[in-house]
Design a protein around this motif. Structure first.
Motif, PDB file in Angstrom:
ATOM      1  N   VAL A  40       0.836  -1.195   0.000  1.00 26.25           N
ATOM      2  CA  VAL A  40       0.000   0.000   0.000  1.00 26.25           C
ATOM      3  C   VAL A  40       0.872   1.247   0.000  1.00 26.25           C
TER       4      VAL A  40
ATOM      5  N   CYS B 266       0.551   1.366  -8.185  1.00 24.59           N
ATOM      6  CA  CYS B 266       0.038   2.396  -7.278  1.00 24.59           C
ATOM      7  C   CYS B 266      -0.892   3.388  -7.982  1.00 24.59           C
TER       8      CYS B 266
ATOM      9  N   THR C 174      -4.833   3.274  -7.809  1.00 21.46           N
ATOM     10  CA  THR C 174      -5.621   3.804  -6.701  1.00 21.46           C
ATOM     11  C   THR C 174      -5.354   5.275  -6.406  1.00 21.46           C
TER      12      THR C 174
ATOM     13  N   ASP D 141      -6.272   1.442  -1.552  1.00 20.65           N
ATOM     14  CA  ASP D 141      -5.467   0.216  -1.662  1.00 20.65           C
ATOM     15  C   ASP D 141      -6.080  -0.909  -0.839  1.00 20.65           C
TER      16      ASP D 141
END
Length: 803
Positions: free
Chosen positions: A46, A99, A102, A603
Motif C-alpha cells: 500500500v 500504485c 488507486t 489500496d
C-alpha cells in the motif's frame, strides 16, 4: 532501447528468447530452460513506490504495461533473455508497479463521495466459510446487494432533501429566507411577484436538476471505471474439475471479471436514483391533487405516476436480486438491453414527473417540510432489518463451519455493513444540516431538515463516548503488554549492554503492533452501539415528531440537559466532519501527495470486485491480478519455471490471488515469498471464505514453495498459522527488529525499528530468496513433502526441503 525492450518482453511472453531459440511448454527443449534463468517478480504494498526504489537502481525501463500499471526492469536487464549466461547465479529482477490504480489523477478525489459504497462492498466478501449451503450463501450476497441499493437511495434522497426541500420548498417559499438569499428571488412568489418559476411544483422541478446531476455523476464515474477496470480480461481458461475446492472462488476463471454484474447493478442503481428524484417531485404534487378541491384529471395522472414509480421500483429490486455473475467461467456476455432500457425507462419517468409536478395548480403553497421524515425513516428501518437478517444468515454460515480465527465470530460482514449504513447516514445528515444552517443562520425562518436527521446527529456524541472508552481500555492494555514485553526484548538480544529507554521503545512498538488483532472487538462494539442508538433515534423521531431538545422538555432537568447537549454537540461534530471532508477532498484534488495518502485507503478498500455496489470505487485487482497472472504464466511457459513472486504487504495478497489464477501445472513452478503480509492476520480473519485456513493451506500445497517473513513490531504483517508441519514450512521465526540492539562494528549507529517497512534490509530476506531459487529447478519441480530435499536440489540446499 525500444527494440531491446520489445525483444525482452517477447522473450518472456511468446516463448522466443532473443538469440537462444524457442522453449517448449516445460522448458526442457529451450536454451533458457537448460540455462536456468530465474525471475524475481516484486510486487509493492500500500502507498505505492517507484520502480527505482523497488529495483534499487535509478535507471529503469518499462518492459510492458502503461502509465497506470506496468512491469519495470533495470536498464541493464532489459534484454536479459538474450544473455542467459549473465544470470546463472542471480535472478532477473522485475517490479510490478500498480500504485496509480488507486491514486491516479485529481478526479480520484471524487471517490471520497463513494466511501459508504466501498464499505458495504467490502462487507459482501466477509461472509463466513461454509460447506455447501449454496442457497444461504446466495441469500447473504442478496442481502448485501439490497443494503447497497438502500445506500444509493439514501444518498440521492439527501440531495433531494437539500435541493428540493430546504432550498426550493422551504427557503424559496419563505419571504425572509428568499430575501436573505437574493439568488433565490426568481423562485419566491413574493419577491418575483408571482413569476413563472414561483409555483411550488416548478420550483421542485427546477431543483431536481441537482439530485439528477448527482445520479448522472455516479453513473458516469461507474461507467468510466467499468471500462478501465472490469473490461480487463483475465487469462481465458476452463474451470478445472480437479481444482482443490478449499481455495474457494479466488481460483475460478471468472472471479476477477465482474463486467456483467457491475453493468447490471449500475443500470439498477442509476434507475433507483432517478426514480427517487421523480418521487421527490411527483409525490408532493400528487398529495395536493388528492386533497379537497384538487383537480380530478391531475389526480388521475398522479395515481398513474405513482403506479409507474412502484413498477419501476419493483423492476430495480428484481434486477438487484438477480446476481448476473458467473465465476466458473469467463463470462463475456452483457445484458445490453437491460443495461440500456432500465435507466432510460427511469429517465422517462423522471421527465414525466417533472412535467406533472410543474403543472400549474392554483392555491398550492409550500408550507412546513416535504415528506422527508417518512422517507428517511423508511430507509433507516429497511437498513436495520437488512443488517439484522444479514447477521442471522452469517451466524448460520459460521455455525455450519466454525472458525475460531474468524473476526467477530463470523459476523464481520453484518458489523461492517452496519457501519456503512451509519456512515451514509452521517454524510447525508451532515450535508442537510450544514445547508440548513447556511440557509437559515438564525433558525427562525425554516423548519429545517427532517427530525430524524437531527436525532441521528444527536447519537454521535454517545457513540463517540463508547469508542473513546474502548480506546482507553485498549491503551491501558497496550501499556501493560509493553511492560511485559521488556523482558522479551532483552532476551532477544542477549549479551548486549542494556538501555532502558531503547528497551521501552521497542517493547511499546511490539505492544502497539498487537492492536490490529483487537480491531474485531472494537468493530463489534461500535457496530452494536450504532445499531442500538440508531434504533433509538428512529423510535424517538417517529414517536415525538420533535428534535431531541424539544422532545425532552418537561422531563427531568438532567435528561433535558443531556438531550440538548447531545443535539448541539452532534450538530457541531457533523459540521466539523463535513468541513474536514470537503477540505480533504479539495486538497486531494490539487495535491498529488495528499491524493497518494488517500490512495492508501483505496489500496485496502478496493481490492475486492464490485459485487454489492456498482458506484463503489473500482476494484484495482481486476487489473492487477490478470497482469500478474499473465506475466507469471508466460514466463513459466517460456522458461520452464524458476519464478519467485515476491510480495510485500498488500502486494502479497495480489501475489496469492494471482497464483490461484494460474493453471495447476504453472502454479507448481512458482515460489512465493511474502513479507509483512496481512494474508492471515487481516484477510484470513475478516474474509474467511476466501483466505481462511483451508485456502491458505491449499496455496502452500499447490505452489512449489512458500516462505513468509514477519516481525513482532509489524502492525500489519504476521504469520500464516498453518496447522501441523505446514506452519514452520511457511513461516520463518520472527525477524529481529531492530537488527541490532546497540552499536556494533557493522552498525556503529543505533539501528532503527523497521516495523512494517524495509524487509529487504534484513539478511534473512536474501537468504530465503536464495533458498527458493535454489529449490526451483527448470527440469523437474522439487517434491512437495517435508521428508527431505529433492534429488535435483544440491546438498547445500537441503534446508529448502521444508517447503
Amino acid at each position: 532501447m525500444e527494440q531491446a525492450q520489445e525483444r525482452a518482453w517477447k522473450g518472456g511472453t511468446t516463448g522466443t528468447t532473443g538469440t537462444t531459440g524457442t522453449t517448449g511448454a516445460d522448458g526442457a527443449d529451450g536454451a533458457d530452460g537448460r540455462s536456468g534463468t530465474a525471475l524475481e517478480l516484486l510486487v509493492h504494498g500500500v502507498g505505492g513506490t517507484t520502480p527505482a526504489e523497488m529495483l534499487d537502481d535509478p535507471r529503469t525501463v518499462r518492459i510492458t504495461g502503461d502509465h497506470v500499471a506496468a512491469v519495470f526492469r533495470r536498464t541493464e536487464d532489459a534484454d536479459a533473455e538474450s544473455r542467459p549466461e549473465d544470470y546463472r547465479g542471480r535472478p532477473v529482477p522485475e517490479a510490478y508497479v500498480w500504485c496509480n490504480l488507486t491514486s491516479g489523477n485529481g478526479t480520484r478525489a471524487l471517490w471520497l463521495l463513494l466511501l459508504p459504497f466501498m464499505v458495504v462492498n467490502i462487507a459482501h466478501w466477509m461472509r463466513p466459510a461454509a460447506d455447501g449451503r449454496i442457497r444461504t450463501v446466495r441469500l447473504y450476497g442478496l442481502l448485501l446487494r439490497l443494503t447497497g441499493l438502500t445506500l444509493t437511495v439514501l444518498l440521492v434522497a439527501a440531495a433531494c432533501e437539500v435541493a428540493l426541500d430546504l432550498v426550493a420548498w422551504q427557503c424559496a417559499g419563505t419571504r425572509a429566507c428568499a430575501e436573505r438569499h437574493s439568488w433565490l428571488g426568481f423562485l419566491s412568489p413574493v419577491t418575483s411577484d408571482g413569476g413563472w418559476w414561483s409555483t411550488p411544483g416548478r420550483r421542485l422541478a427546477l431543483a431536481a436538476a441537482v439530485p439528477a446531476a448527482l445520479t448522472g455523476l455516479l453513473w458516469y464515474l461507474s461507467l468510466r471505471t467499468w471500462r478501465a477496470y472490469e473490461s480487463q480480461q483475465p487469462m481465458g481458461r476452463e474451470s478445472d474439475a480437479e481444482e482443490d475446492p478449499r481455495h474457494g472462488a479466488l481460483g475460478r476463471p471468472g472471479f476477477w471479471y465482474g463486467r456483467r454484474l457491475v453493468a447490471r447493478l449500475r443500470a439498477a442503481h442509476t434507475a433507483a436514483g432517478l426514480l427517487t428524484v421523480a418521487a421527490g417531485v411527483g409525490l408532493p404534487a400528487a398529495r395536493f391533487d388528492r386533497g379537497p378541491g384538487g383537480p380530478a384529471p391531475l389526480d388521475t395522472l398522479g395515481w398513474a405516476l405513482l403506479g409507474a414509480l412502484v413498477a419501476g421500483a419493483v423492476a430495480v429490486v428484481a434486477v438487484v436480486c438477480r446476481r448476473g455473475r458467473s465465476e466458473n467461467r469467463l463470462d463475456r456476455e452483457l445484458d445490453a438491453r437491460l443495461v440500456r432500457r432500465l435507466p432510460l425507462a427511469a429517465l422517462l419517468l423522471f421527465v414525466l414527473a417533472l412535467l406533472y409536478g410543474g403543472w400549474a395548480r392554483p392555491g398550492w403553497t409550500s408550507e412546513g417540510r416535504l415528506s422527508g421524515d417518512s422517507a428517511f425513516g423508511t430507509i433507516a428501518l429497511v437498513q436495520g432489518l437488512l443488517v439484522i437478517a444479514l447477521a442471522v444468515v452469517a451466524h448460520l454460515l459460521h455455525r455450519s463451519r466454525p472458525d475460531a480465527r474468524a473476526a467477530v465470530r463470523g459476523l464481520g460482514g453484518p458489523a461492517v455493513a452496519m457501519l456503512a449504513c451509519a456512515l451514509g447516514g452521517v454524510m447525508s445528515g451532515g450535508v442537510a444540516q450544514r445547508v440548513s444552517d447556511w440557509m437559515d443562520g438564525t433558525g427562525a425562518f425554516l423548519d429545517g431538515p427532517p427530525v430524524l436527521l437531527t436525532w441521528q446527529a444527536s447519537v454521535i456524541p454517545p457513540l463517540l463516548v463508547v469508542v473513546l472508552l474502548m480506546c482507553a481500555a485498549l491503551a491501558r492494555h497496550t501499556l501493560r503488554l509493553a511492560r511485559a514485553e521488556r523482558d522479551a526484548v532483552e532476551r532477544d538480544h542477549p549479551g548486549e549492554t542494556g538501555d532502558a529507554g531503547r528497551t521501552r521503545r521497542i517493547a511499546l512498538t511490539r505492544a502497539m503492533a498487537t492492536l490490529t488483532d483487537r480491531a474485531p472487538l472494537l468493530v463489534a462494539i461500535t457496530s452494536t452501539a450504532t445499531l442500538l442508538l440508531g434504533a433509538g433515534a428512529l423510535v424517538g423521531a417517529l414517536t415525538t415528531g420533535q428534535v431531541p431538545g424539544e422532545a425532552a422538555r418537561g422531563t427531568y432537568a438532567v435528561v433535558q440537559g443531556a438531550a440538548q447537549t447531545a443535539q448541539e454537540l452532534g450538530s457541531w461534530l457533523i459540521g466539523l466532519g463535513f468541513i474536514l471532508f470537503v477540505t480533504w477532498g479539495r486538497r486531494a484534488y490539487k495535491d498529488a501527495s495528499a491524493r497518494r495518502t488517500i490512495g492508501i485507503l483505496w489500496d485496502v478498500g478496493t481490492f475486492w470486485p464490485r459485487a454489492a455496489h456498482p458506484f463503489a470505487p473500482p476494484c484495482y485487482a481486476e487489473r492487477a491480478v490478470p497482469d500478474l497472472t499473465w506475466r507469471m504464466a508466460t514466463w513459466t511457459r517460456a522458461t520452464g519455471g524458476r519464478l519467485v513472486i515476491s510480495g510485500h504487504s498488500q502486494g502479497s495478497v495480489l501475489a496469492a490471488a494471482a497464483s490461484w489464477q494460474l493453471e495447476p501445472s504453472a502454479r507448481r513452478r512458482v515460489a512465493l515469498l511474502t513479507y509483512g503480509s496481512p494474508l492471515e492476520r487481516l484477510y484470513g480473519r475478516w474474509f474467511p471464505a476466501h483466505f481462511g485456513p483451508d485456502a491458505l493451506a491449499s496455496l502452500h500445497e499447490e505452489v512449489d514453495c512458500w516462505r513468509n517473513l514477519y516481525r513482532r513490531t509489524d502492525p500489519i504483517g504476521g504469520p500464516m498459522r498453518l496447522p501441523g508441519d505446514a506452519g514452520p514450512a511457511v513461516d520463518r521465526a520472527p525477524l529481529k527488529d531492530p537488527l541490532t540492539y546497540g552499536r556494533t562494528e557493522l552498525h556503529p549507529l543505533p539501528a532503527p525499528v523497521l516495523g512494517h517497512s524495509d524487509y529487504q534490509a534484513d539478511p534473512a530476506f536474501a537468504e530465503e530468496r536464495a533458498r527458493l531459487l535454489a529449490r526451483l529447478r527448470p527440469e523437474v519441480p522439487a517434491p512437495r513433502h517435508t521428508g527431505g530435499a529433492a534429488a535435483s536440489v544440491p546438498a547445500a540446499d537441503d534446508a529448502t526441503g521444508d517447503c
